[in-house]
Design a protein around this motif. Structure first.
Motif, PDB file in Angstrom:
ATOM      1  N   THR A  30       0.595  -1.212  -0.137  1.00  0.00           N
ATOM      2  CA  THR A  30      -0.073   0.044   0.186  1.00  0.00           C
ATOM      3  C   THR A  30       0.740   1.203  -0.017  1.00  0.00           C
ATOM      4  N   GLY A  31       2.048   1.346   0.239  1.00  0.00           N
ATOM      5  CA  GLY A  31       3.156   2.252   0.265  1.00  0.00           C
ATOM      6  C   GLY A  31       3.206   2.873  -1.106  1.00  0.00           C
ATOM      7  N   ASN A  32       3.495   4.246  -1.259  1.00  0.00           N
ATOM      8  CA  ASN A  32       3.938   4.890  -2.658  1.00  0.00           C
ATOM      9  C   ASN A  32       5.024   4.544  -2.904  1.00  0.00           C
ATOM     10  N   ARG A  33       5.499   4.364  -4.166  1.00  0.00           N
ATOM     11  CA  ARG A  33       6.664   4.042  -4.563  1.00  0.00           C
ATOM     12  C   ARG A  33       6.597   4.236  -6.415  1.00  0.00           C
ATOM     13  N   THR A  34       7.584   5.211  -6.673  1.00  0.00           N
ATOM     14  CA  THR A  34       7.716   5.546  -7.928  1.00  0.00           C
ATOM     15  C   THR A  34       8.577   4.538  -8.571  1.00  0.00           C
ATOM     16  N   ASP A  35       8.180   4.104 -10.064  1.00  0.00           N
ATOM     17  CA  ASP A  35       8.744   3.203 -10.644  1.00  0.00           C
ATOM     18  C   ASP A  35       8.963   3.862 -12.372  1.00  0.00           C
ATOM     19  N   LYS A  36       9.317   5.005 -12.112  1.00  0.00           N
ATOM     20  CA  LYS A  36       9.534   5.921 -13.329  1.00  0.00           C
ATOM     21  C   LYS A  36      10.955   6.135 -13.262  1.00  0.00           C
ATOM     22  N   TYR A  37      11.446   5.780 -14.478  1.00  0.00           N
ATOM     23  CA  TYR A  37      13.048   5.896 -14.511  1.00  0.00           C
ATOM     24  C   TYR A  37      13.247   7.193 -15.568  1.00  0.00           C
ATOM     25  N   SER A  38      14.364   7.599 -15.554  1.00  0.00           N
ATOM     26  CA  SER A  38      14.603   8.794 -16.366  1.00  0.00           C
ATOM     27  C   SER A  38      14.899   8.373 -17.904  1.00  0.00           C
ATOM     28  N   GLU A  39      14.503   9.034 -18.723  1.00  0.00           N
ATOM     29  CA  GLU A  39      14.671   8.880 -20.143  1.00  0.00           C
ATOM     30  C   GLU A  39      15.890   8.230 -20.488  1.00  0.00           C
ATOM     31  N   SER A  40      16.290   7.289 -21.119  1.00  0.00           N
ATOM     32  CA  SER A  40      17.358   6.826 -21.628  1.00  0.00           C
ATOM     33  C   SER A  40      17.749   7.299 -23.006  1.00  0.00           C
ATOM     34  N   ARG A  41      18.907   7.963 -23.298  1.00  0.00           N
ATOM     35  CA  ARG A  41      19.454   8.234 -24.713  1.00  0.00           C
ATOM     36  C   ARG A  41      19.592   6.999 -25.612  1.00  0.00           C
ATOM     37  N   ILE A  42      20.119   5.832 -24.873  1.00  0.00           N
ATOM     38  CA  ILE A  42      20.392   4.582 -25.528  1.00  0.00           C
ATOM     39  C   ILE A  42      19.071   3.754 -25.626  1.00  0.00           C
ATOM     40  N   LYS A  43      18.809   3.475 -27.012  1.00  0.00           N
ATOM     41  CA  LYS A  43      17.881   2.560 -27.351  1.00  0.00           C
ATOM     42  C   LYS A  43      18.350   1.296 -27.366  1.00  0.00           C
ATOM     43  N   HIS A  44      18.356   0.239 -26.490  1.00  0.00           N
ATOM     44  CA  HIS A  44      18.552  -1.078 -26.328  1.00  0.00           C
ATOM     45  C   HIS A  44      17.753  -2.141 -27.385  1.00  0.00           C
ATOM     46  N   ARG A  45      18.680  -2.992 -27.803  1.00  0.00           N
ATOM     47  CA  ARG A  45      17.570  -3.901 -28.721  1.00  0.00           C
ATOM     48  C   ARG A  45      17.016  -4.852 -28.048  1.00  0.00           C
ATOM     49  N   VAL A 190       9.213  -5.267  -3.384  1.00  0.00           N
ATOM     50  CA  VAL A 190       9.928  -4.264  -3.834  1.00  0.00           C
ATOM     51  C   VAL A 190       9.916  -3.154  -2.883  1.00  0.00           C
ATOM     52  N   ASN A 191       8.684  -2.804  -2.141  1.00  0.00           N
ATOM     53  CA  ASN A 191       8.712  -1.758  -1.342  1.00  0.00           C
ATOM     54  C   ASN A 191       9.486  -2.073  -0.054  1.00  0.00           C
ATOM     55  N   LEU A 192       9.817  -3.266   0.194  1.00  0.00           N
ATOM     56  CA  LEU A 192      10.623  -3.668   1.313  1.00  0.00           C
ATOM     57  C   LEU A 192      12.033  -3.955   0.691  1.00  0.00           C
ATOM     58  N   GLY A 193      12.428  -3.608  -0.261  1.00  0.00           N
ATOM     59  CA  GLY A 193      13.773  -3.818  -0.842  1.00  0.00           C
ATOM     60  C   GLY A 193      14.098  -5.048  -1.310  1.00  0.00           C
ATOM     61  N   LEU A 194      13.075  -5.822  -1.342  1.00  0.00           N
ATOM     62  CA  LEU A 194      13.179  -7.336  -2.019  1.00  0.00           C
ATOM     63  C   LEU A 194      12.768  -7.463  -3.290  1.00  0.00           C
ATOM     64  N   SER A 195      13.393  -8.386  -4.026  1.00  0.00           N
ATOM     65  CA  SER A 195      13.059  -8.660  -5.491  1.00  0.00           C
ATOM     66  C   SER A 195      11.494  -9.103  -5.702  1.00  0.00           C
ATOM     67  N   ALA A 196      11.194  -8.720  -6.713  1.00  0.00           N
ATOM     68  CA  ALA A 196       9.817  -9.325  -7.236  1.00  0.00           C
ATOM     69  C   ALA A 196       9.650 -10.408  -7.823  1.00  0.00           C
ATOM     70  N   SER A 197       8.582 -11.239  -7.787  1.00  0.00           N
ATOM     71  CA  SER A 197       8.515 -12.504  -8.285  1.00  0.00           C
ATOM     72  C   SER A 197       8.074 -12.310  -9.827  1.00  0.00           C
ATOM     73  N   LEU A 198       8.515 -13.173 -10.839  1.00  0.00           N
ATOM     74  CA  LEU A 198       8.202 -13.297 -11.765  1.00  0.00           C
ATOM     75  C   LEU A 198       7.014 -14.138 -12.119  1.00  0.00           C
ATOM     76  N   TYR A 239      10.176  -4.601 -10.306  1.00  0.00           N
ATOM     77  CA  TYR A 239       8.755  -4.697 -10.497  1.00  0.00           C
ATOM     78  C   TYR A 239       8.208  -3.233 -11.193  1.00  0.00           C
ATOM     79  N   LEU A 240       7.783  -3.110 -12.219  1.00  0.00           N
ATOM     80  CA  LEU A 240       6.907  -1.776 -12.899  1.00  0.00           C
ATOM     81  C   LEU A 240       5.251  -1.742 -12.721  1.00  0.00           C
ATOM     82  N   ASN A 241       4.835  -1.284 -11.793  1.00  0.00           N
ATOM     83  CA  ASN A 241       3.628  -1.414 -11.285  1.00  0.00           C
ATOM     84  C   ASN A 241       2.751  -0.605 -12.153  1.00  0.00           C
ATOM     85  N   LYS A 242       3.114   0.384 -12.823  1.00  0.00           N
ATOM     86  CA  LYS A 242       2.344   1.188 -13.817  1.00  0.00           C
ATOM     87  C   LYS A 242       2.513   0.731 -15.132  1.00  0.00           C
ATOM     88  N   THR A 243       3.468  -0.022 -15.522  1.00  0.00           N
ATOM     89  CA  THR A 243       3.565  -0.505 -16.801  1.00  0.00           C
ATOM     90  C   THR A 243       2.780  -1.851 -17.089  1.00  0.00           C
TER      91      THR A 243
END
Length: 374
Positions: A30-45, A190-198, A239-243
């Motif tokens: 229920t905690g707020n967490r941003t999962d938006k990252y800065s725009e990357s100049r590199i476009k990976h394949r 991820v809000n507690l600093g642990l890995s998300a599940s696939l 984990y990207l909650n808004k994607t």
């Protein structure tokens, strides 16, 4: 009699541990967490892998969804692994700018399709491999969001899978179960600093890493095996909650039973394979890996709900103290699931679907006992 009392107490402790494990992460989600990252100049394949087993009805929607991406078209390839698709569907797919790999496996599996596709790709050919399902569609900025996250240093990323259409009780329950998993196993972690599940679709992995590890995967393995390999190497799963990844398919009641049964079997197989590593993971400070093993150790929610409800009924005839603790635990579990269920799912369809839970739970338990598989 004393033995039965001790057995009942041990079972209660195990159930209580499971409930409070789930509650902690449900509250954390229920905690707020941003999962938006800065725009990357590199476009990976990207190599976008879409295994399609008898998914003629949906695969074209998935392909068109990716062809509408705002991401540069020359920076990703859509690779459809056609397994038992109709010839007409294959003909239609061949008209699109994609890579179409055709296969007719005697015993089909998603992992077998992924391995077949990866064997055709060369080292260094791509930066990111994206694993999708054939009934998934995504928003136009989907690859941009994944690219920005990867550029920030994340080598494993899980997007947020949702059921956009919920025409019946089965699809509503699928949506609720998925969102509870998203809350507890992903956002809460991820809000507690642990890995998300696939979760098997909308998962982006470093291409070089998967290419190196693909031979460790068996044909009938699932995302839990990939997870264990990542966490052993201390690779964090973002984990990207808004994607969002939207699911189109409604598998029906039979598919619901079979799918849950397969998930439970996969959970305990993963536990069997990894449980011996738990002490080492704790002592070495690999808490992500240790947490995941504990996650596979606890009861699945459906079994947990059934056990607590059963002993709640039985305790009425035993003692009032037993009755209070079991019904208190049931209330806590229901509260946990309520916290983990997002508000947008709570509507008239939700209320109707809740009434179907007891009957579907019984059907699923019978399915597990009979050992039916896909």
């Amino acid at each position: 009699m004393i033995f039965l009392e001790y057995a009942e107490l041990v079972l209660f402790v195990i159930c209580a541990f499971t409930v409070f494990y789930l509650l902690i992460y449900a509250i954390a989600a229920t905690g707020n967490r941003t999962d938006k990252y800065s725009e990357s100049r590199i476009k990976h394949r990207f190599a976008i892998l879409i295994p399609a087993y008898k998914d003629d009805e949906y695969i074209l929607y998935a392909v068109r969804s990716f062809l509408q991406q705002e991401y540069p078209i020359d920076c990703f390839d859509i690779i459809v692994i056609s397994d038992h698709l109709d010839s007409e569907t294959n003909l239609q797919l061949s008209q699109y700018p994609i890579i179409l790999l055709q296969a007719r496996f005697k015993k089909s599996s998603k992992m077998k399709s992924i391995k077949a596709a990866m064997s055709q790709l060369q080292e260094g050919q791509y930066d990111i491999v994206l694993i999708m399902n054939a009934d998934n569609v995504v928003e136009k900025n989907f690859l941009d969001e994944l690219n920005n996250t990867y550029a920030s240093g994340s080598n494993a990323i899980q997007a947020h899978r949702i059921y956009q259409e919920r025409p019946d009780s089965v699809s509503v329950l699928n949506a609720v179960a998925d969102e509870i998993n998203n809350s507890i196993l992903r956002a809460g972690h991820v809000n507690l600093g642990l890995s998300a599940s696939l979760n098997g679709s909308g998962a982006a992995l470093d291409f070089a890493w998967l290419k190196e590890h693909i031979n460790y995967l068996k044909d009938d393995d699932d995302e839990k095996v990939i997870e264990s390999l990542l966490l052993r190497e201390r690779i964090y799963v973002e984990y990207l909650n808004k994607t969002h990844v939207q699911v189109l398919k409604n598998g029906g009641r039979k598919k619901f039973y079979t799918q849950r049964g397969n998930w439970i079997r996969a959970q305990y197989y993963s536990l069997f394979v990894n449980i011996g590593n738990l002490p080492g993971a704790i002592l070495s400070g690999n808490f992500d890996y240790a947490d995941r093993i504990l996650q596979w150790l606890i009861f699945p929610r459906t079994i947990l709900l059934g056990l607590i409800f059963l002993f709640g009924i039985l305790s009425i005839f035993l003692s009032w103290t037993a009755c209070i603790k079991w019904w208190g635990l049931l209330f806590t579990l229901l509260l946990t699931m309520a916290i983990a269920t997002p508000n947008y799912l709570v509507d008239n369809k939700f209320n109707k679907a809740m009434k179907a839970i007891p009957f579907m739970a019984i059907g699923m338990i019978f399915n597990i006992l009979l050992g039916r598989k896909k």
